[in-house]
Design a protein around this motif. Structure first.
Motif, PDB file in Angstrom:
ATOM      1  N   THR A  49       0.877  -1.165   0.000  1.00 38.75           N
ATOM      2  CA  THR A  49       0.000   0.000   0.000  1.00 38.75           C
ATOM      3  C   THR A  49       0.919   1.221   0.000  1.00 38.75           C
ATOM      4  OG1 THR A  49      -0.052   0.214   2.409  1.00 38.75           O
ATOM      5  CG2 THR A  49      -1.748  -1.207   1.379  1.00 38.75           C
ATOM      6  N   ILE A  50       0.358   2.374  -0.258  1.00 36.32           N
ATOM      7  CA  ILE A  50       1.167   3.600  -0.211  1.00 36.32           C
ATOM      8  C   ILE A  50       1.720   3.789   1.200  1.00 36.32           C
ATOM      9  CG2 ILE A  50       1.078   6.124  -0.351  1.00 36.32           C
ATOM     10  CD1 ILE A  50      -0.824   5.829  -2.705  1.00 36.32           C
ATOM     11  N   GLU A  51       0.909   3.488   2.199  1.00 34.81           N
ATOM     12  CA  GLU A  51       1.343   3.657   3.589  1.00 34.81           C
ATOM     13  C   GLU A  51       2.516   2.724   3.920  1.00 34.81           C
ATOM     14  OE1 GLU A  51      -1.821   3.272   2.572  1.00 34.81           O
ATOM     15  OE2 GLU A  51      -2.651   5.241   3.061  1.00 34.81           O
ATOM     16  N   GLU A  52       2.448   1.473   3.459  1.00 34.73           N
ATOM     17  CA  GLU A  52       3.539   0.528   3.709  1.00 34.73           C
ATOM     18  C   GLU A  52       4.822   0.965   3.008  1.00 34.73           C
ATOM     19  OE1 GLU A  52       1.207  -3.715   4.259  1.00 34.73           O
ATOM     20  OE2 GLU A  52       1.553  -2.968   2.227  1.00 34.73           O
ATOM     21  N   LEU A  53       4.693   1.434   1.767  1.00 34.00           N
ATOM     22  CA  LEU A  53       5.871   1.908   1.042  1.00 34.00           C
ATOM     23  C   LEU A  53       6.457   3.128   1.729  1.00 34.00           C
ATOM     24  CD1 LEU A  53       7.812   1.720  -1.318  1.00 34.00           C
ATOM     25  CD2 LEU A  53       6.168   3.014  -2.695  1.00 34.00           C
ATOM     26  N   SER A  54       5.598   3.997   2.238  1.00 30.67           N
ATOM     27  CA  SER A  54       6.044   5.177   2.960  1.00 30.67           C
ATOM     28  C   SER A  54       6.911   4.789   4.155  1.00 30.67           C
ATOM     29  CB  SER A  54       4.831   5.988   3.423  1.00 30.67           C
ATOM     30  OG  SER A  54       5.205   7.018   4.295  1.00 30.67           O
ATOM     31  N   LEU A  55       6.449   3.822   4.919  1.00 29.50           N
ATOM     32  CA  LEU A  55       7.213   3.359   6.085  1.00 29.50           C
ATOM     33  C   LEU A  55       8.521   2.695   5.668  1.00 29.50           C
ATOM     34  CD1 LEU A  55       4.340   1.858   8.253  1.00 29.50           C
ATOM     35  CD2 LEU A  55       5.658   3.936   8.730  1.00 29.50           C
TER      36      LEU A  55
END
Length: 88
Positions: free
Chosen positions: A32-38
């Motif tokens: 997800t975008i959130e996982e990639l962000s982290l």
């Protein structure tokens, strides 16, 4: 999704027609975008801007490519020598 599954995805299937290369790579690898962000240390908004074509900072693209464990060249397109103007 475990990293072992993400790493096993072949780069050939990333080339989904009509998708931004980053978005296609991210979705193909199950992020997800959130996982990639982290994973890459960029803000969600920065990734959204890149996927929307609003930002193409090579340093950010390198971080994302590293996080997705893919070659930088898949995200950072260098113009080929035949498309460059020649000096006369």
């Amino acid at each position: 999704m475990p990293n072992t599954v993400r790493n096993a995805v072949a780069n050939d299937i990333i080339a989904a027609s009509g998708l931004n290369p980053l978005k296609a790579a991210r979705e193909t690898r199950g992020y997800t975008i959130e996982e990639l962000s982290l994973t890459c240390g960029l803000a969600v908004g920065e990734i959204v801007d890149i996927e929307d074509g609003k930002d193409a900072d090579p340093a950010k693209l390198r971080r994302i490519a590293s996080a997705l464990q893919m070659p930088e060249e898949e995200l950072i397109r260098v113009p080929s020598t035949e498309n460059r103007p020649t000096q006369q």
